[in-house]
Design an enzyme around this catalytic site. Structure first.
Site, PDB file in Angstrom:
ATOM      1  N   LYS A  45      25.391  73.261  77.634  1.00 17.34           N
ATOM      2  CA  LYS A  45      25.789  72.014  77.051  1.00 17.34           C
ATOM      3  C   LYS A  45      25.761  72.159  75.849  1.00 17.34           C
ATOM      4  CE  LYS A  45      20.913  70.223  76.906  1.00 17.34           C
ATOM      5  NZ  LYS A  45      19.863  69.279  77.186  1.00 17.34           N
ATOM      6  N   ASP A  46      25.389  72.990  75.102  1.00 15.67           N
ATOM      7  CA  ASP A  46      25.734  73.312  73.446  1.00 15.67           C
ATOM      8  C   ASP A  46      27.082  74.032  73.112  1.00 15.67           C
ATOM      9  OD1 ASP A  46      22.790  72.432  72.955  1.00 15.67           O
ATOM     10  OD2 ASP A  46      22.047  74.256  72.874  1.00 15.67           O
ATOM     11  N   ARG A  50      24.084  60.451  74.603  1.00 11.80           N
ATOM     12  CA  ARG A  50      24.160  60.376  76.231  1.00 11.80           C
ATOM     13  C   ARG A  50      22.950  59.530  76.284  1.00 11.80           C
ATOM     14  NH1 ARG A  50      22.374  62.586  80.474  1.00 11.80           N
ATOM     15  NH2 ARG A  50      21.429  64.303  79.401  1.00 11.80           N
ATOM     16  N   ARG A  51      21.853  60.075  76.354  1.00  7.68           N
ATOM     17  CA  ARG A  51      20.523  59.463  76.743  1.00  7.68           C
ATOM     18  C   ARG A  51      20.158  58.289  75.948  1.00  7.68           C
ATOM     19  NH1 ARG A  51      17.907  65.327  76.265  1.00  7.68           N
ATOM     20  NH2 ARG A  51      18.374  66.319  78.229  1.00  7.68           N
ATOM     21  N   ARG A  75      14.408  64.530  66.647  1.00  2.91           N
ATOM     22  CA  ARG A  75      15.304  66.036  66.550  1.00  2.91           C
ATOM     23  C   ARG A  75      13.879  67.086  66.633  1.00  2.91           C
ATOM     24  NH1 ARG A  75      19.244  67.714  63.784  1.00  2.91           N
ATOM     25  NH2 ARG A  75      18.744  69.728  64.856  1.00  2.91           N
ATOM     26  N   ARG A 118       9.049  67.853  70.027  1.00  2.13           N
ATOM     27  CA  ARG A 118       9.020  66.575  70.385  1.00  2.13           C
ATOM     28  C   ARG A 118       7.838  66.267  71.441  1.00  2.13           C
ATOM     29  NH1 ARG A 118      15.624  66.507  72.237  1.00  2.13           N
ATOM     30  NH2 ARG A 118      16.180  67.889  70.555  1.00  2.13           N
ATOM     31  N   CYS A 144      29.727  66.199  70.234  1.00  2.00           N
ATOM     32  CA  CYS A 144      28.803  65.424  70.596  1.00  2.00           C
ATOM     33  C   CYS A 144      28.705  64.104  69.861  1.00  2.00           C
ATOM     34  CB  CYS A 144      27.206  66.008  70.732  1.00  2.00           C
ATOM     35  SG  CYS A 144      26.819  66.686  68.941  1.00  2.00           S
TER      36      CYS A 144
END
Length: 307
Positions: free
Chosen positions: A85-86, A133-134, A151, A157, A244
């Site tokens: 996904k990166d 997206r989230r 971040r 996190r 993104c």
């Protein structure tokens, strides 16, 4: 003379290292090679160094791959391990995604000490996420919730969550499982409710197109189903937006010889969402992704991606 058989490039987070170790272990098992036949090289990328603002403001996905790809191109590395996904949809000339490892769980995980699910959070709760997206999907489901940029690596996190900086966060279930942190998950959000990021849960291996030796070794650990799913998803993303900067979700699934791709695009504030679903033969994976992307672009209209 090269002292190791394969130099594996990776970012330095615990998750990135876990993915690099999994790649090395699969290569060892596939070819009967000892651990000292490999060198894992940690590379600090621009994306790792920029922590004070959203990556969408400074370049997007390529910030997690550029320095590693530069080392692949100059011969300092033989292969690179990335979270799919990166990966930008357009790669530097001379490089390619040579293999994919078997895909892990694609779903997002909800983590909170204050509620069992996103819908159960109290009015006005604060959710932290660095993913557009989230963020957009949270706002669509719960417009009353305050979503803040969040971040840092997985451990950072989780620590911020424990410290009460936010009331909840969302992380990829796959990454938590790879780190042995599945027990921190409060609930898992089904993909029908939260369409995952393109490539979520999949590890990809990048190498030089002309490196026949490395590519031959990697072919033994490539997972064909993951590859065909990602061909569709990456083609879909490439039509819409290869960075993104736009909230986009896309997930391809395979059932026998049939591939189905579901895609969504949202406004950052969650106020609008368009969906698409295309199916066809697995042999037409890229074409299915392209068609789904074009249909979704048509549905959204010319100004959706820029406004």
């Amino acid at each position: 003379m090269q002292s190791t058989l394969l130099r594996i490039g990776t970012r330095g987070s615990q998750l990135a290292l876990a993915q690099a170790h999994e790649t090395r272990d699969r290569l060892m098992a596939a070819h009967g090679l000892p651990e000292d036949a490999f060198e894992i090289v940690v590379v600090k990328t621009s994306g790792d160094q920029i922590q004070d603002r959203p990556l969408s403001e400074v370049g997007g996905k390529g910030l997690f791959t550029k320095e590693i790809e530069d080392m692949l191109l100059d011969g300092s590395l033989d292969l690179a391990v990335h979270s799919s996904k990166d990966m930008p949809t357009v790669l530097p000339a001379g490089l390619d995604i040579t293999a994919f490892l078997p895909r892990e769980d694609v779903r997002d995980a909800f983590i909170s000490p204050k509620a069992k699910t996103l819908r159960d959070l109290p009015h006005g709760a604060v959710v932290g996420s660095s993913s557009l997206r989230r963020q957009a999907m949270v706002k669509r489901l719960r417009p009353d919730i305050d979503v803040v940029m969040y971040r840092g690596n997985v451990q950072t996190r989780l620590r911020k969550l424990d410290e009460g900086v936010v009331d909840a966060t969302l992380l990829a279930h796959a990454g938590l499982k790879r780190l042995g942190l599945g027990d921190v998950v409060t609930s898992v959000i089904e993909a029908d409710d939260f369409v995952p990021a393109v490539g979520q849960g999949a590890i990809c291996l990048e190498s030089r197109l002309d490196d026949e030796k490395t590519n031959g070794l990697l072919s033994a650990i490539n997972d064909p189903e993951t590859r065909v799913r990602l061909e569709a998803e990456r083609a879909f993303l490439g039509v819409l937006d290869g960075t993104c900067r736009t909230p986009i979700g896309g997930l391809a699934t395979v059932d026998g010889d049939t591939l189905t791709l579901k895609g969504v695009i949202l406004k950052p504030d969650g106020s609008q969402m368009h969906e698409v679903e295309h199916s066809g033969s697995v042999q037409d994976a890229e074409a299915i992704g392209l068609a789904a992307g074009e249909e979704l672009k048509s549905k959204a209209g010319p100004n959706f991606l820029t406004s």
